[in-house]
Design a protein around this motif. Structure first.
Motif, PDB file in Angstrom:
ATOM      1  N   TRP A  34      45.098  23.479  38.258  1.00  0.00           N
ATOM      2  CA  TRP A  34      44.389  24.748  38.351  1.00  0.00           C
ATOM      3  C   TRP A  34      44.772  25.494  39.638  1.00  0.00           C
ATOM      4  O   TRP A  34      44.944  26.703  39.643  1.00  0.00           O
ATOM      5  CB  TRP A  34      42.892  24.484  38.303  1.00  0.00           C
ATOM      6  CG  TRP A  34      42.055  25.698  38.175  1.00  0.00           C
ATOM      7  CD1 TRP A  34      41.185  26.180  39.084  1.00  0.00           C
ATOM      8  CD2 TRP A  34      42.004  26.596  37.071  1.00  0.00           C
ATOM      9  NE1 TRP A  34      40.603  27.315  38.622  1.00  0.00           N
ATOM     10  CE2 TRP A  34      41.084  27.594  37.399  1.00  0.00           C
ATOM     11  CE3 TRP A  34      42.656  26.655  35.855  1.00  0.00           C
ATOM     12  CZ2 TRP A  34      40.795  28.641  36.538  1.00  0.00           C
ATOM     13  CZ3 TRP A  34      42.365  27.699  34.996  1.00  0.00           C
ATOM     14  CH2 TRP A  34      41.448  28.669  35.332  1.00  0.00           C
ATOM     15  N   TYR A  35      44.917  24.743  40.740  1.00  0.00           N
ATOM     16  CA  TYR A  35      45.319  25.360  42.008  1.00  0.00           C
ATOM     17  C   TYR A  35      46.744  25.913  41.929  1.00  0.00           C
ATOM     18  O   TYR A  35      47.027  26.973  42.486  1.00  0.00           O
ATOM     19  CB  TYR A  35      45.208  24.367  43.159  1.00  0.00           C
ATOM     20  CG  TYR A  35      43.802  23.895  43.416  1.00  0.00           C
ATOM     21  CD1 TYR A  35      42.720  24.770  43.351  1.00  0.00           C
ATOM     22  CD2 TYR A  35      43.542  22.571  43.699  1.00  0.00           C
ATOM     23  CE1 TYR A  35      41.428  24.334  43.565  1.00  0.00           C
ATOM     24  CE2 TYR A  35      42.248  22.126  43.922  1.00  0.00           C
ATOM     25  CZ  TYR A  35      41.196  23.018  43.861  1.00  0.00           C
ATOM     26  OH  TYR A  35      39.929  22.589  44.074  1.00  0.00           O
ATOM     27  N   VAL A  36      47.617  25.211  41.255  1.00  0.00           N
ATOM     28  CA  VAL A  36      48.998  25.691  41.068  1.00  0.00           C
ATOM     29  C   VAL A  36      48.988  26.980  40.248  1.00  0.00           C
ATOM     30  O   VAL A  36      49.695  27.941  40.573  1.00  0.00           O
ATOM     31  CB  VAL A  36      49.871  24.611  40.397  1.00  0.00           C
ATOM     32  CG1 VAL A  36      51.201  25.176  39.945  1.00  0.00           C
ATOM     33  CG2 VAL A  36      50.071  23.434  41.335  1.00  0.00           C
ATOM     34  N   CYS A  37      48.171  27.018  39.214  1.00  0.00           N
ATOM     35  CA  CYS A  37      48.053  28.206  38.355  1.00  0.00           C
ATOM     36  C   CYS A  37      47.584  29.404  39.168  1.00  0.00           C
ATOM     37  O   CYS A  37      48.185  30.484  39.109  1.00  0.00           O
ATOM     38  CB  CYS A  37      47.089  27.911  37.215  1.00  0.00           C
ATOM     39  SG  CYS A  37      46.551  29.353  36.304  1.00  0.00           S
ATOM     40  N   ILE A  38      46.537  29.230  39.933  1.00  0.00           N
ATOM     41  CA  ILE A  38      45.983  30.333  40.719  1.00  0.00           C
ATOM     42  C   ILE A  38      46.967  30.776  41.795  1.00  0.00           C
ATOM     43  O   ILE A  38      47.126  31.972  42.053  1.00  0.00           O
ATOM     44  CB  ILE A  38      44.630  29.924  41.326  1.00  0.00           C
ATOM     45  CG1 ILE A  38      43.599  29.790  40.212  1.00  0.00           C
ATOM     46  CG2 ILE A  38      44.156  30.925  42.362  1.00  0.00           C
ATOM     47  CD1 ILE A  38      42.276  29.227  40.652  1.00  0.00           C
ATOM     48  N   THR A  39      47.661  29.826  42.419  1.00  0.00           N
ATOM     49  CA  THR A  39      48.626  30.164  43.463  1.00  0.00           C
ATOM     50  C   THR A  39      49.795  30.962  42.894  1.00  0.00           C
ATOM     51  O   THR A  39      50.188  31.997  43.458  1.00  0.00           O
ATOM     52  CB  THR A  39      49.148  28.887  44.149  1.00  0.00           C
ATOM     53  OG1 THR A  39      48.037  28.164  44.675  1.00  0.00           O
ATOM     54  CG2 THR A  39      50.109  29.219  45.254  1.00  0.00           C
ATOM     55  N   LEU A  40      50.348  30.514  41.772  1.00  0.00           N
ATOM     56  CA  LEU A  40      51.467  31.236  41.158  1.00  0.00           C
ATOM     57  C   LEU A  40      51.051  32.640  40.739  1.00  0.00           C
ATOM     58  O   LEU A  40      51.780  33.610  40.967  1.00  0.00           O
ATOM     59  CB  LEU A  40      51.997  30.464  39.955  1.00  0.00           C
ATOM     60  CG  LEU A  40      52.799  29.210  40.245  1.00  0.00           C
ATOM     61  CD1 LEU A  40      53.093  28.470  38.947  1.00  0.00           C
ATOM     62  CD2 LEU A  40      54.080  29.566  40.953  1.00  0.00           C
ATOM     63  N   TYR A  41      49.888  32.744  40.140  1.00  0.00           N
ATOM     64  CA  TYR A  41      49.423  34.048  39.678  1.00  0.00           C
ATOM     65  C   TYR A  41      49.144  34.973  40.859  1.00  0.00           C
ATOM     66  O   TYR A  41      49.452  36.167  40.809  1.00  0.00           O
ATOM     67  CB  TYR A  41      48.184  33.889  38.810  1.00  0.00           C
ATOM     68  CG  TYR A  41      47.779  35.180  38.164  1.00  0.00           C
ATOM     69  CD1 TYR A  41      48.522  35.707  37.122  1.00  0.00           C
ATOM     70  CD2 TYR A  41      46.677  35.889  38.605  1.00  0.00           C
ATOM     71  CE1 TYR A  41      48.169  36.900  36.528  1.00  0.00           C
ATOM     72  CE2 TYR A  41      46.322  37.082  38.028  1.00  0.00           C
ATOM     73  CZ  TYR A  41      47.066  37.586  36.990  1.00  0.00           C
ATOM     74  OH  TYR A  41      46.728  38.766  36.413  1.00  0.00           O
ATOM     75  N   SER A  42      48.580  34.445  41.933  1.00  0.00           N
ATOM     76  CA  SER A  42      48.297  35.265  43.116  1.00  0.00           C
ATOM     77  C   SER A  42      49.580  35.746  43.793  1.00  0.00           C
ATOM     78  O   SER A  42      49.654  36.888  44.247  1.00  0.00           O
ATOM     79  CB  SER A  42      47.461  34.473  44.120  1.00  0.00           C
ATOM     80  OG  SER A  42      46.232  34.127  43.565  1.00  0.00           O
ATOM     81  N   ILE A  43      50.585  34.894  43.853  1.00  0.00           N
ATOM     82  CA  ILE A  43      51.864  35.301  44.423  1.00  0.00           C
ATOM     83  C   ILE A  43      52.501  36.381  43.549  1.00  0.00           C
ATOM     84  O   ILE A  43      53.056  37.363  44.052  1.00  0.00           O
ATOM     85  CB  ILE A  43      52.803  34.089  44.598  1.00  0.00           C
ATOM     86  CG1 ILE A  43      52.255  33.150  45.661  1.00  0.00           C
ATOM     87  CG2 ILE A  43      54.206  34.536  44.956  1.00  0.00           C
ATOM     88  CD1 ILE A  43      52.986  31.827  45.745  1.00  0.00           C
ATOM     89  N   GLY A  44      52.404  36.232  42.224  1.00  0.00           N
ATOM     90  CA  GLY A  44      52.918  37.260  41.315  1.00  0.00           C
ATOM     91  C   GLY A  44      52.189  38.580  41.477  1.00  0.00           C
ATOM     92  O   GLY A  44      52.798  39.654  41.463  1.00  0.00           O
ATOM     93  N   PHE A  45      50.870  38.515  41.653  1.00  0.00           N
ATOM     94  CA  PHE A  45      50.083  39.730  41.867  1.00  0.00           C
ATOM     95  C   PHE A  45      50.470  40.390  43.187  1.00  0.00           C
ATOM     96  O   PHE A  45      50.606  41.607  43.263  1.00  0.00           O
ATOM     97  CB  PHE A  45      48.591  39.399  41.849  1.00  0.00           C
ATOM     98  CG  PHE A  45      47.713  40.586  42.077  1.00  0.00           C
ATOM     99  CD1 PHE A  45      47.581  41.560  41.111  1.00  0.00           C
ATOM    100  CD2 PHE A  45      47.020  40.733  43.268  1.00  0.00           C
ATOM    101  CE1 PHE A  45      46.769  42.664  41.317  1.00  0.00           C
ATOM    102  CE2 PHE A  45      46.212  41.821  43.484  1.00  0.00           C
ATOM    103  CZ  PHE A  45      46.079  42.792  42.513  1.00  0.00           C
ATOM    104  N   SER A  46      50.683  39.594  44.223  1.00  0.00           N
ATOM    105  CA  SER A  46      51.105  40.135  45.518  1.00  0.00           C
ATOM    106  C   SER A  46      52.475  40.802  45.423  1.00  0.00           C
ATOM    107  O   SER A  46      52.696  41.867  46.019  1.00  0.00           O
ATOM    108  CB  SER A  46      51.145  39.031  46.566  1.00  0.00           C
ATOM    109  OG  SER A  46      49.883  38.446  46.718  1.00  0.00           O
TER     110      SER A  46
END
Length: 89
Positions: A34-46
């Protein structure tokens, strides 16, 4: 490589969404996924915000920005429909 951040935004957001959905389809239930998912998505959003700030051409940069609003709306709507099934009849 004129649209570098737009491509990063698209692919990292899609990868984050795929990991998040894949978490529910596999029997492995680890909070680290779940942390990997949120991190990847947040980096993509940034990267989408950076691409929008640099005014890169194309529509790829809008995917992560739009999905950042659509995914929470979808989650809230699914909770609403779930609650309606157990409401008074």
């Amino acid at each position: 490589m004129k649209q570098r951040f737009s491509q990063y935004s698209l692919w990292l957001s899609l990868l984050g969404i795929a990991v998040g959905v894949g978490r529910y389809l596999t029997p492995i239930h680890s909070p680290n996924i779940w942390y990997v998912c949120i991190t990847l998505y947040s980096i993509g959003f940034s990267c989408g915000i950076i691409a929008f700030g640099k005014q890169e051409k194309g529509l790829m940069k809008y995917f992560s920005l739009i999905s950042f609003a659509v995914i929470p709306i979808f989650i809230m709507a699914s909770f609403l429909f779930f609650a309606m099934n157990f409401g008074e009849k």
